[in-house]
Design an enzyme around this catalytic site. Structure first.
Site, PDB file in Angstrom:
ATOM      1  N   LYS A  53     -55.872  20.744   3.623  1.00  0.00           N
ATOM      2  CA  LYS A  53     -56.696  21.896   4.012  1.00  0.00           C
ATOM      3  C   LYS A  53     -57.648  21.525   5.152  1.00  0.00           C
ATOM      4  O   LYS A  53     -57.813  22.258   6.114  1.00  0.00           O
ATOM      5  CB  LYS A  53     -57.491  22.402   2.786  1.00  0.00           C
ATOM      6  CG  LYS A  53     -56.597  23.046   1.741  1.00  0.00           C
ATOM      7  CD  LYS A  53     -57.316  23.288   0.421  1.00  0.00           C
ATOM      8  CE  LYS A  53     -56.303  23.744  -0.640  1.00  0.00           C
ATOM      9  NZ  LYS A  53     -56.901  23.918  -1.964  1.00  0.00           N
ATOM     10  N   GLN A  97     -62.184  22.756  -5.348  1.00  0.00           N
ATOM     11  CA  GLN A  97     -60.835  22.279  -5.661  1.00  0.00           C
ATOM     12  C   GLN A  97     -60.711  22.068  -7.171  1.00  0.00           C
ATOM     13  O   GLN A  97     -61.487  21.328  -7.770  1.00  0.00           O
ATOM     14  CB  GLN A  97     -60.541  20.974  -4.907  1.00  0.00           C
ATOM     15  CG  GLN A  97     -59.118  20.492  -5.075  1.00  0.00           C
ATOM     16  CD  GLN A  97     -58.077  21.447  -4.479  1.00  0.00           C
ATOM     17  OE1 GLN A  97     -58.242  21.961  -3.372  1.00  0.00           O
ATOM     18  NE2 GLN A  97     -57.007  21.697  -5.222  1.00  0.00           N
ATOM     19  N   ASP A 120     -60.884  31.252  -1.659  1.00  0.00           N
ATOM     20  CA  ASP A 120     -59.701  31.240  -2.529  1.00  0.00           C
ATOM     21  C   ASP A 120     -59.409  32.609  -3.145  1.00  0.00           C
ATOM     22  O   ASP A 120     -58.340  32.816  -3.701  1.00  0.00           O
ATOM     23  CB  ASP A 120     -59.924  30.245  -3.684  1.00  0.00           C
ATOM     24  CG  ASP A 120     -59.328  28.881  -3.398  1.00  0.00           C
ATOM     25  OD1 ASP A 120     -58.377  28.808  -2.584  1.00  0.00           O
ATOM     26  OD2 ASP A 120     -59.799  27.894  -3.984  1.00  0.00           O
TER      27      ASP A 120
END
Ligand code: NDP
Length: 282
Positions: A53, A97, A120
């Site tokens: 990412k 994460q 997200d």
């Protein structure tokens, strides 16, 4: 024989477009999108995902930060960092994460993220916006699937879409996005009669995590097959949730694993960060 949907190529195209947009934003606003990632502990897969990412963000020209903590960090310390990032105008998007260590309540941490900065799309407010059909950041993997369908000019209107898997990060938001795109949607899970349901699918999205669970012989002739599953075999080979060799004999379009949905997830994360930066700049 099915046409392959090349997610790697589509994702590369999206990243190139984002790079151009970022350069334009820098010129016009003197600002670029900023994406912050919080990672806790030493989970090797998380380390690889976060690395991917960050690399994508930096190549596009975003500001990117990684805040890494030892596994023993307290929940309060993580939430304090989230609040600091919420208040920082250079951070347009952030993500936590997963998985987090067991002593940290992931829901509480995610709830602390400002919904507008939720790159997200997992925040309950954003899940709610999706459920009632209002705009907001969407979960990246199902968003990537919708983008792949657009790429092959597949209109789900009136089609029977079968989504296998009901997780909050893939299956459920996928079903809601397809519903919003006017498909008739069936959601399957571990208690479903899978062969019966899959046989009815004009569009199949498999997001299970069981190697080759969906048999090729269940696939309706001409169906579009999207395989979200990523399963590592003992040999090290990656396989999806769909029996690819047989399914591709019957499908009209199919995504490979790897190189199908996987690369789209990161591209959509970057898109979410760009969209958040644009909203913040208005
Ligand atoms: P979860 O484990 O959270 O959910 C799996 C779902 O599959 C559950 O709803 C479960 O049902 C269902 N399921 C399990 N076994 C069966 C079965 N035998 N028949 C029917 N349904 C079953 O997984 P995720 O949604 O997080 O991920 C799914 C897959 O997608 C994984 O392989 C993961 O690696 C991959 N993935 C890929 C991404 C990418 O970028 N390509 C991103 C995210 C995930 P129940 O609810 O009843 O338990």
């Amino acid at each position: 024989m099915a046409h392959l949907i090349d997610g790697k190529a589509v994702a590369a195209k999206i990243r190139a477009q984002l790079k151009e947009e970022t350069a334009r934003m820098k010129e016009e606003r003197g600002d670029v999108p900023g994406l912050a990632v919080i990672r806790v502990g030493e989970d090797p897969a998380s380390k690889v995902y976060v690395g991917g990412k960050r690399k994508a963000a930096e190549e596009i020209g975003f500001n990117s930060w990684e805040h890494h903590y030892d596994a023993g960090v307290s929940q309060a310390e993580i939430i304090a960092k989230v609040q600091e990032l919420n208040a920082n105008p250079a951070v347009h998007g952030m993500l936590i994460q997963l998985p987090l260590p067991k002593h940290i309540d992931a829901d509480a941490v995610m709830a602390a993220v400002k919904p507008e900065k939720d790159a997200d799309g997992f925040h309950v407010v954003n899940a709610g916006l999706l459920a009632i059909g209002r705009p907001g950041p969407r979960p990246c993997t199902p968003l990537g699937v919708m983008r792949l369908l657009k790429e092959i000019r597949y209109d789900p209107t009136g089609k029977h879409a079968v989504v296998v898997g009901r997780s909050n990060i893939v299956g459920k938001p996928m079903a809601l996005m397809l519903l919003q795109a006017n498909a008739t949607v069936t959601i399957c899970h571990s208690k479903s009669d899978l062969p019966r349901e899959v046989r009815e699918a004009d569009l199949l999205v498999a997001a299970v995590g069981v190697p080759e669970l969906v048999k090729g012989e269940w696939i309706k002739q001409g169906a579009v097959v999207i395989d979200v599953g990523v399963n590592r075999q003992p040999t090290g080979k990656l396989v999806g949730d769909v029996e690819f060799a047989t399914a591709s004999q019957r499908a009209s379009y199919i995504t490979p694993v790897p190189g199908g949905v996987g690369p789209m997830t990161i591209a959509m994360l970057m898109q979410n960060a760009m969209d958040a930066a644009k909203r913040a700049g208005r």
